[in-house]
Write a protein that holds these residues in place. Sequence first.
Motif, mmCIF file in Angstrom:
data_model
loop_
_atom_site.group_PDB
_atom_site.id
_atom_site.type_symbol
_atom_site.label_atom_id
_atom_site.label_comp_id
_atom_site.label_asym_id
_atom_site.label_seq_id
_atom_site.Cartn_x
_atom_site.Cartn_y
_atom_site.Cartn_z
ATOM 1 N N ASP A 1 -25.956 -0.492 5.808
ATOM 2 C CA ASP A 1 -25.249 -0.310 7.069
ATOM 3 C C ASP A 1 -23.749 -0.525 6.890
ATOM 4 O O ASP A 1 -22.937 0.207 7.460
ATOM 5 N N ALA A 2 -23.371 -1.521 6.091
ATOM 6 C CA ALA A 2 -21.947 -1.785 5.841
ATOM 7 C C ALA A 2 -21.301 -0.601 5.119
ATOM 8 O O ALA A 2 -20.172 -0.208 5.441
ATOM 9 N N VAL A 3 -22.011 -0.019 4.160
ATOM 10 C CA VAL A 3 -21.481 1.156 3.456
ATOM 11 C C VAL A 3 -21.352 2.323 4.422
ATOM 12 O O VAL A 3 -20.311 2.994 4.477
ATOM 13 N N ALA A 4 -22.390 2.568 5.203
ATOM 14 C CA ALA A 4 -22.399 3.704 6.126
ATOM 15 C C ALA A 4 -21.313 3.601 7.190
ATOM 16 O O ALA A 4 -20.764 4.613 7.636
ATOM 17 N N ASN A 5 -20.989 2.372 7.587
ATOM 18 C CA ASN A 5 -20.023 2.172 8.668
ATOM 19 C C ASN A 5 -18.662 1.681 8.186
ATOM 20 O O ASN A 5 -17.818 1.305 8.995
ATOM 21 N N GLY A 6 -18.457 1.651 6.880
ATOM 22 C CA GLY A 6 -17.143 1.313 6.340
ATOM 23 C C GLY A 6 -16.723 -0.128 6.520
ATOM 24 O O GLY A 6 -15.537 -0.416 6.648
ATOM 25 N N ARG A 7 -17.688 -1.054 6.539
ATOM 26 C CA ARG A 7 -17.346 -2.471 6.669
ATOM 27 C C ARG A 7 -17.201 -3.072 5.281
ATOM 28 O O ARG A 7 -18.180 -3.408 4.632
ATOM 29 N N SER A 8 -15.986 -3.198 4.822
ATOM 30 C CA SER A 8 -15.759 -3.818 3.517
ATOM 31 C C SER A 8 -15.437 -5.293 3.699
ATOM 32 O O SER A 8 -15.249 -5.767 4.809
ATOM 33 N N ARG A 9 -15.349 -5.971 2.581
ATOM 34 C CA ARG A 9 -15.062 -7.406 2.609
ATOM 35 C C ARG A 9 -13.695 -7.651 3.244
ATOM 36 O O ARG A 9 -12.719 -6.992 2.906
ATOM 37 N N GLU A 10 -13.644 -8.616 4.126
ATOM 38 C CA GLU A 10 -12.391 -8.965 4.773
ATOM 39 C C GLU A 10 -11.447 -9.581 3.760
ATOM 40 O O GLU A 10 -11.847 -10.397 2.935
ATOM 41 N N GLU A 11 -10.186 -9.204 3.822
ATOM 42 C CA GLU A 11 -9.188 -9.739 2.901
ATOM 43 C C GLU A 11 -9.127 -11.256 2.976
ATOM 44 O O GLU A 11 -8.968 -11.918 1.970
ATOM 45 N N ALA A 12 -9.278 -11.812 4.156
ATOM 46 C CA ALA A 12 -9.187 -13.261 4.322
ATOM 47 C C ALA A 12 -10.319 -13.979 3.602
ATOM 48 O O ALA A 12 -10.211 -15.146 3.270
ATOM 49 N N ALA A 13 -11.416 -13.267 3.346
ATOM 50 C CA ALA A 13 -12.564 -13.891 2.708
ATOM 51 C C ALA A 13 -12.420 -13.948 1.191
ATOM 52 O O ALA A 13 -13.219 -14.559 0.520
ATOM 53 N N ARG A 14 -11.387 -13.335 0.646
ATOM 54 C CA ARG A 14 -11.202 -13.340 -0.801
ATOM 55 C C ARG A 14 -10.656 -14.691 -1.258
ATOM 56 O O ARG A 14 -9.844 -15.303 -0.596
ATOM 57 N N THR A 15 -11.111 -15.121 -2.390
ATOM 58 C CA THR A 15 -10.677 -16.401 -2.925
ATOM 59 C C THR A 15 -9.333 -16.224 -3.626
ATOM 60 O O THR A 15 -8.970 -15.118 -4.012
ATOM 61 N N PRO A 16 -8.585 -17.309 -3.822
ATOM 62 C CA PRO A 16 -7.308 -17.201 -4.522
ATOM 63 C C PRO A 16 -7.442 -16.601 -5.920
ATOM 64 O O PRO A 16 -6.541 -15.912 -6.386
ATOM 65 N N GLU A 17 -8.575 -16.829 -6.576
ATOM 66 C CA GLU A 17 -8.778 -16.270 -7.912
ATOM 67 C C GLU A 17 -8.884 -14.751 -7.874
ATOM 68 O O GLU A 17 -8.679 -14.086 -8.879
ATOM 69 N N GLU A 18 -9.252 -14.207 -6.714
ATOM 70 C CA GLU A 18 -9.435 -12.763 -6.586
ATOM 71 C C GLU A 18 -8.164 -12.040 -6.141
ATOM 72 O O GLU A 18 -8.153 -10.833 -6.064
ATOM 73 N N THR A 19 -7.118 -12.766 -5.847
ATOM 74 C CA THR A 19 -5.879 -12.140 -5.410
ATOM 75 C C THR A 19 -4.793 -12.372 -6.445
ATOM 76 O O THR A 19 -4.784 -13.372 -7.150
ATOM 77 N N THR A 20 -3.882 -11.415 -6.525
ATOM 78 C CA THR A 20 -2.819 -11.501 -7.522
ATOM 79 C C THR A 20 -1.440 -11.641 -6.893
ATOM 80 O O THR A 20 -0.482 -11.937 -7.582
ATOM 81 N N GLY A 21 -1.341 -11.361 -5.583
ATOM 82 C CA GLY A 21 -0.037 -11.392 -4.937
ATOM 83 C C GLY A 21 0.790 -10.148 -5.227
ATOM 84 O O GLY A 21 1.979 -10.114 -4.967
ATOM 85 N N THR A 22 0.145 -9.135 -5.769
ATOM 86 C CA THR A 22 0.821 -7.876 -6.087
ATOM 87 C C THR A 22 0.133 -6.728 -5.363
ATOM 88 O O THR A 22 -0.825 -6.936 -4.613
#
Length: 92
Positions: free
Chosen positions: A57-78
Amino acid sequence: MTTLQIQALLTYLGYDPGDVDGLPGKNTRRAVLAFQAQEGLETDGSPGPLTQAAILDAVANGRSREEAARTPEETTGTFWDGIKYFKKQEFA
């Protein structure tokens, strides 16, 4: 669904199950847990029928992971943080 399919769809949705190799491991379990938490499902880390239906359902309706839910290790600041389907390491 197979583990390989679940890993591929979780990757598409912005969760990181590790290598898409069809082997259920700790990274896949962590990605399933994060997906279940965001979708308001029971968080047991098991991609059972309800979780699989929610993934589809998430794929069909375009619900991707919220940016706020990403951990600091998953972000680069770029600008790589805004790229949804590829990781910086794939362009090394």
